[in-house]
Scaffold this motif. Structure first.
Motif, PDB file in Angstrom:
ATOM      1  N   VAL A 154       0.852  -1.195   0.000  1.00  0.00           N
ATOM      2  CA  VAL A 154       0.000   0.000   0.000  1.00  0.00           C
ATOM      3  C   VAL A 154       0.885   1.241   0.000  1.00  0.00           C
ATOM      4  N   GLN A 155       0.623   2.116  -0.938  1.00  0.00           N
ATOM      5  CA  GLN A 155       1.319   3.404  -0.964  1.00  0.00           C
ATOM      6  C   GLN A 155       0.333   4.495  -0.561  1.00  0.00           C
ATOM      7  N   GLN A 204      -0.222   8.712  -0.041  1.00  0.00           N
ATOM      8  CA  GLN A 204       0.254  10.030  -0.437  1.00  0.00           C
ATOM      9  C   GLN A 204      -0.610  11.078   0.246  1.00  0.00           C
ATOM     10  N   ALA A 210      -4.257   9.725  -0.292  1.00  0.00           N
ATOM     11  CA  ALA A 210      -4.608   8.854  -1.401  1.00  0.00           C
ATOM     12  C   ALA A 210      -3.899   7.526  -1.237  1.00  0.00           C
ATOM     13  N   ALA A 211      -4.671   6.449  -1.291  1.00  0.00           N
ATOM     14  CA  ALA A 211      -4.119   5.107  -1.147  1.00  0.00           C
ATOM     15  C   ALA A 211      -4.056   4.427  -2.505  1.00  0.00           C
ATOM     16  N   SER A 212      -2.982   3.700  -2.748  1.00  0.00           N
ATOM     17  CA  SER A 212      -2.847   2.972  -3.999  1.00  0.00           C
ATOM     18  C   SER A 212      -2.036   1.708  -3.759  1.00  0.00           C
ATOM     19  N   GLY A 213      -2.015   0.857  -4.736  1.00  0.00           N
ATOM     20  CA  GLY A 213      -1.198  -0.347  -4.648  1.00  0.00           C
ATOM     21  C   GLY A 213      -1.995  -1.601  -4.404  1.00  0.00           C
ATOM     22  N   ARG A 214      -2.957  -1.510  -3.553  1.00  0.00           N
ATOM     23  CA  ARG A 214      -3.833  -2.644  -3.297  1.00  0.00           C
ATOM     24  C   ARG A 214      -5.080  -2.127  -2.604  1.00  0.00           C
ATOM     25  N   THR A 215      -6.066  -3.003  -2.540  1.00  0.00           N
ATOM     26  CA  THR A 215      -7.287  -2.585  -1.897  1.00  0.00           C
ATOM     27  C   THR A 215      -7.064  -2.369  -0.405  1.00  0.00           C
ATOM     28  N   GLN A 246     -12.742   7.405  -4.735  1.00  0.00           N
ATOM     29  CA  GLN A 246     -11.437   8.008  -4.997  1.00  0.00           C
ATOM     30  C   GLN A 246     -10.318   7.304  -4.243  1.00  0.00           C
ATOM     31  N   ASN A 247     -10.656   6.371  -3.388  1.00  0.00           N
ATOM     32  CA  ASN A 247      -9.669   5.653  -2.572  1.00  0.00           C
ATOM     33  C   ASN A 247      -8.861   6.617  -1.711  1.00  0.00           C
ATOM     34  N   THR A 248      -9.555   7.588  -1.132  1.00  0.00           N
ATOM     35  CA  THR A 248      -8.884   8.592  -0.302  1.00  0.00           C
ATOM     36  C   THR A 248      -9.525   8.664   1.080  1.00  0.00           C
TER      37      THR A 248
END
Length: 122
Positions: A1-2, A4, A22-27, A75-77
């Motif tokens: 998980v990244q 930002q 903001a989360a990214s990389g995986r759920t 938005q996964n935020t």
């Protein structure tokens, strides 16, 4: 998980800001998300947490009624809305994530964003 974090800045006492993570990389559907802050020469301080799936929230006493943590699944935020800012809110704010339930302790969080600086002038 990244993660930002963004949205920090210089504001006057009584002002408002919205910090965003903001989360990214995986759920992160099974992750607890939290905000911590670190003032100069001080330890990390828990600010607020949100269990991503359930929506339960938790706040430090020092920010209750002024800060609101919320999520945007689309938005996964995860946002932190800060109102009625005080000089003692000056710190670098970090978002963090952990599997399972939330925790007050920064050491329990597995993933961290880079931090965003909030400076409140008197």
């Amino acid at each position: 998980v990244q993660l930002q974090a963004s949205g920090g800045g210089l504001v006057q006492t009584g002002g408002s800001l919205r910090l965003s993570c903001a989360a990214s990389g995986r759920t992160v559907s099974a992750y607890a998300m939290a905000w911590f802050r670190q003032a100069p020469e001080k330890d990390y301080e828990f600010v607020a947490a949100l269990y991503w799936n359930g929506g339960d929230t938790l706040y430090a006493d020092s920010v209750k009624g002024r800060f609101t943590i919320s999520r945007d699944n689309g938005q996964n935020t995860v946002d932190l809305h800060i109102n009625s800012l005080k000089p003692e809110d000056t710190a670098k704010y970090y978002c963090a994530a952990k599997r399972g339930g939330y925790s007050f302790y920064p050491g329990n969080y597995e993933y961290w964003g880079q931090g965003t600086l909030v400076t409140v002038s008197s």
